[in-house]
Design a protein around this motif. Structure first.
Motif, PDB file in Angstrom:
ATOM      1  N   GLU A  28       1.042  -0.965  -0.007  1.00  0.00           N
ATOM      2  CA  GLU A  28      -0.212   0.030  -0.202  1.00  0.00           C
ATOM      3  C   GLU A  28       0.807   0.818   0.301  1.00  0.00           C
ATOM      4  N   ALA A  29       2.294   1.140   0.904  1.00  0.00           N
ATOM      5  CA  ALA A  29       2.823   2.378   0.623  1.00  0.00           C
ATOM      6  C   ALA A  29       3.364   2.689  -0.228  1.00  0.00           C
ATOM      7  N   PHE A  30       3.509   1.090  -1.317  1.00  0.00           N
ATOM      8  CA  PHE A  30       4.306   1.816  -2.409  1.00  0.00           C
ATOM      9  C   PHE A  30       3.562   2.563  -3.634  1.00  0.00           C
ATOM     10  N   ARG A  31       2.329   1.925  -3.535  1.00  0.00           N
ATOM     11  CA  ARG A  31       1.244   2.322  -4.174  1.00  0.00           C
ATOM     12  C   ARG A  31       0.802   4.173  -4.254  1.00  0.00           C
ATOM     13  N   ARG A  32       1.086   4.707  -3.051  1.00  0.00           N
ATOM     14  CA  ARG A  32       0.767   5.199  -2.038  1.00  0.00           C
ATOM     15  C   ARG A  32       2.189   6.755  -2.901  1.00  0.00           C
ATOM     16  N   ARG A  34       4.158   5.722  -5.508  1.00  0.00           N
ATOM     17  CA  ARG A  34       3.885   6.003  -7.013  1.00  0.00           C
ATOM     18  C   ARG A  34       2.436   7.066  -7.596  1.00  0.00           C
ATOM     19  N   ARG A  35       1.972   7.782  -6.502  1.00  0.00           N
ATOM     20  CA  ARG A  35       0.999   8.761  -7.258  1.00  0.00           C
ATOM     21  C   ARG A  35       1.750  10.211  -6.466  1.00  0.00           C
ATOM     22  N   ASN A  36       3.345  10.069  -5.933  1.00  0.00           N
ATOM     23  CA  ASN A  36       3.189  11.321  -4.821  1.00  0.00           C
ATOM     24  C   ASN A  36       4.654  11.960  -6.079  1.00  0.00           C
ATOM     25  N   PRO A  37       3.891  12.879  -6.795  1.00  0.00           N
ATOM     26  CA  PRO A  37       5.192  13.335  -7.713  1.00  0.00           C
ATOM     27  C   PRO A  37       6.703  13.463  -7.363  1.00  0.00           C
ATOM     28  N   LEU A  38       6.533  13.973  -5.648  1.00  0.00           N
ATOM     29  CA  LEU A  38       7.631  14.405  -4.957  1.00  0.00           C
ATOM     30  C   LEU A  38       9.176  12.719  -4.908  1.00  0.00           C
ATOM     31  N   ALA A  39       7.949  11.849  -4.309  1.00  0.00           N
ATOM     32  CA  ALA A  39       8.466  10.735  -4.377  1.00  0.00           C
ATOM     33  C   ALA A  39       9.064  10.032  -5.591  1.00  0.00           C
ATOM     34  N   MET A  40       8.698  10.288  -6.606  1.00  0.00           N
ATOM     35  CA  MET A  40       9.168   9.889  -8.174  1.00  0.00           C
ATOM     36  C   MET A  40      10.484  10.757  -7.954  1.00  0.00           C
ATOM     37  N   THR A  41      10.133  12.186  -8.414  1.00  0.00           N
ATOM     38  CA  THR A  41      11.624  13.125  -8.116  1.00  0.00           C
ATOM     39  C   THR A  41      12.319  12.439  -8.006  1.00  0.00           C
ATOM     40  N   GLY A  42      12.280  12.291  -6.472  1.00  0.00           N
ATOM     41  CA  GLY A  42      13.568  12.124  -5.250  1.00  0.00           C
ATOM     42  C   GLY A  42      13.954  10.549  -6.521  1.00  0.00           C
ATOM     43  N   ALA A  43      13.282   9.427  -6.504  1.00  0.00           N
ATOM     44  CA  ALA A  43      13.556   8.513  -6.495  1.00  0.00           C
ATOM     45  C   ALA A  43      14.424   8.207  -8.080  1.00  0.00           C
ATOM     46  N   VAL A  44      14.486   9.342  -9.278  1.00  0.00           N
ATOM     47  CA  VAL A  44      14.405   9.441 -10.200  1.00  0.00           C
ATOM     48  C   VAL A  44      15.692  10.248  -9.699  1.00  0.00           C
ATOM     49  N   ILE A  45      16.349  11.359  -8.883  1.00  0.00           N
ATOM     50  CA  ILE A  45      17.447  11.377  -8.743  1.00  0.00           C
ATOM     51  C   ILE A  45      18.603  10.147  -8.087  1.00  0.00           C
ATOM     52  N   GLU A 304      10.932  11.623   2.997  1.00  0.00           N
ATOM     53  CA  GLU A 304      10.149  12.054   3.537  1.00  0.00           C
ATOM     54  C   GLU A 304       8.601  11.357   2.615  1.00  0.00           C
ATOM     55  N   ALA A 305       8.372  11.156   1.563  1.00  0.00           N
ATOM     56  CA  ALA A 305       7.951  10.555   1.352  1.00  0.00           C
ATOM     57  C   ALA A 305       7.189   9.482   1.484  1.00  0.00           C
ATOM     58  N   MET A 306       7.954   8.567   2.016  1.00  0.00           N
ATOM     59  CA  MET A 306       8.026   6.822   2.190  1.00  0.00           C
ATOM     60  C   MET A 306       7.816   7.145   3.415  1.00  0.00           C
ATOM     61  N   ARG A 307       8.069   7.983   4.959  1.00  0.00           N
ATOM     62  CA  ARG A 307       7.481   8.390   5.796  1.00  0.00           C
ATOM     63  C   ARG A 307       6.190   8.785   5.798  1.00  0.00           C
ATOM     64  N   GLU A 308       5.521   9.497   4.864  1.00  0.00           N
ATOM     65  CA  GLU A 308       3.796   9.981   5.059  1.00  0.00           C
ATOM     66  C   GLU A 308       3.579   8.860   4.284  1.00  0.00           C
ATOM     67  N   ALA A 309       4.265   8.067   3.589  1.00  0.00           N
ATOM     68  CA  ALA A 309       3.310   6.879   3.225  1.00  0.00           C
ATOM     69  C   ALA A 309       2.897   5.731   4.182  1.00  0.00           C
ATOM     70  N   LEU A 310       3.941   5.385   4.846  1.00  0.00           N
ATOM     71  CA  LEU A 310       3.764   4.399   5.688  1.00  0.00           C
ATOM     72  C   LEU A 310       3.225   4.896   7.536  1.00  0.00           C
ATOM     73  N   ASP A 311       3.254   6.014   7.790  1.00  0.00           N
ATOM     74  CA  ASP A 311       2.646   6.786   9.056  1.00  0.00           C
ATOM     75  C   ASP A 311       1.281   7.497   8.575  1.00  0.00           C
ATOM     76  N   PRO A 312       0.526   6.743   9.025  1.00  0.00           N
ATOM     77  CA  PRO A 312      -1.018   7.011   9.079  1.00  0.00           C
ATOM     78  C   PRO A 312      -1.425   8.532   9.294  1.00  0.00           C
ATOM     79  N   LYS A 313      -0.384   9.042  10.357  1.00  0.00           N
ATOM     80  CA  LYS A 313      -0.820  10.234  10.978  1.00  0.00           C
ATOM     81  C   LYS A 313      -0.571  11.183   9.842  1.00  0.00           C
ATOM     82  N   LEU A 314       0.406  10.776   9.398  1.00  0.00           N
ATOM     83  CA  LEU A 314       1.525  11.916   7.945  1.00  0.00           C
ATOM     84  C   LEU A 314       0.765  11.971   6.756  1.00  0.00           C
ATOM     85  N   ARG A 315      -0.206  10.574   6.182  1.00  0.00           N
ATOM     86  CA  ARG A 315      -1.112  10.321   4.771  1.00  0.00           C
ATOM     87  C   ARG A 315      -1.326  11.406   4.445  1.00  0.00           C
ATOM     88  N   LYS A 316      -1.915  11.868   3.649  1.00  0.00           N
ATOM     89  CA  LYS A 316      -2.638  13.076   2.493  1.00  0.00           C
ATOM     90  C   LYS A 316      -3.840  12.179   2.648  1.00  0.00           C
TER      91      LYS A 316
END
Length: 316
Positions: A28-32, A34-45, A304-316
């Protein structure tokens, strides 16, 4: 008893899953992500950085240690050639190709960052795991062990990380291995405190209460369920720590503690070498500084994107 423990195992696994969909937490975290542009930007870098580091010997157009254009600098009264055909980023103060040194330098930065983070992660996980395990398995006696370990940990946390790294590097002497150890030592208390806190939070979960009520041994609960379910935030912190490790390693090399040689340039050393040319050739400092910033930014964005995806308190 076997049937009871099997039910506890299944309950522990379910607590690490998201309520909807029935998929695992990491899926589920990986699915989130993939929809996060900041996470994808960081992954590409990060992917580009890793590819450049791996393929550096084939990507570098020139020998990074060869002073091929030194004659031009001496013959022109200190003039250093800038970007041109054959030298896309120009040459440095000793007539070496700047682009080749940047590319080869990525290998040193990646090596130091990964090894230092692994050292800090391993030692910190052992320290934090022992503290959390003793606290969960041995009651009052475990609290004494936890208190002793965490007080040493708190003292290490009280010292600024760069100052601690400089102190360790000064004691061990100059060298690349020294930088790895010094940067890794600064990360131990962070991982230890994080894993201990995560284990304490997991100890109040439903599956822990249920297994305790059914008479399952505390050692089995701690080692088989609490510890594995507590690793998610620690793994996220490892991603963030890679960025910190690269910056701190560059800082130690900038101060002359890295021991990098001309054949294996390092971004921090390149920054240090460029100081005498700031007034006339600022680009020599800009190139390695931008490389460090972009690489650290990539790891920070993904972490930061991984933290947000794994922590329920930080998910959008």
């Amino acid at each position: 008893m076997s049937a009871k423990t099997d039910r506890i195992d299944r309950l522990a696994e379910l607590t690490a899953r998201k309520d909807e969909g029935g998929h695992g937490l990491w899926y589920e975290a990986f699915r989130r992500l993939r929809r996060n542009p900041l996470a994808m930007t960081g992954a590409v870098i990060i992917l580009l950085f890793v590819l450049i580091a791996i393929l550096a010997p084939w990507l570098a157009p020139h020998d990074p240690a060869a002073q091929t254009w030194l004659g031009e600098i001496r013959g022109a009264e200190g003039f250093i050639p800038g970007p041109r055909s054959g030298n896309w980023l120009g040459v440095d103060g000793l007539g070496r190709d700047e682009l080749s040194r940047l590319i080869i330098g990525s290998r040193q930065s990646l090596l130091v960052g990964v090894v230092a983070t692994l050292l800090g992660f391993t030692a910190g996980a052992i320290l934090g795991g022992l503290s959390g395990a003793f606290l969960g398995m041995f009651g009052k006696a475990g609290r004494w062990v936890d208190s002793i370990l965490m007080r040493f940990n708190d003292m290490a946390l009280a010292v600024p990380s760069l100052l601690l790294a400089i102190s360790v590097a000064t004691i061990l002497g100059q060298g690349l291995v020294t930088v790895m150890i010094a940067v890794g030592v600064t990360q131990i208390p962070v991982f230890a405190r994080l894993l201990r806190g995560s284990m304490l939070a997991q100890s109040h979960s439903d599956y822990v209460l249920a297994s305790t009520a059914l008479g399952v041994r505390k050692r089995r609960i701690v080692l088989n369920h609490i510890l594995p379910n507590s690793m998610s935030p620690v793994l996220v912190q490892a991603t963030l720590s890679l960025a910190t490790a690269i910056i701190e390693a560059a800082g130690l090399s900038f101060l002359g503690l890295g021991g990098a040689n001309a054949a294996n340039p390092e971004w921090g050393v390149m920054l240090a070498d460029s100081q005498q040319y700031l007034a006339t050739n600022l680009r020599l400092a800009v190139y390695p500084a931008v490389a460090i910033i972009i690489t650290a930014l990539g790891f920070t964005l993904l972490g930061e994107a991984m933290r947000e995806a794994l922590d329920p308190k930080l998910r959008k």
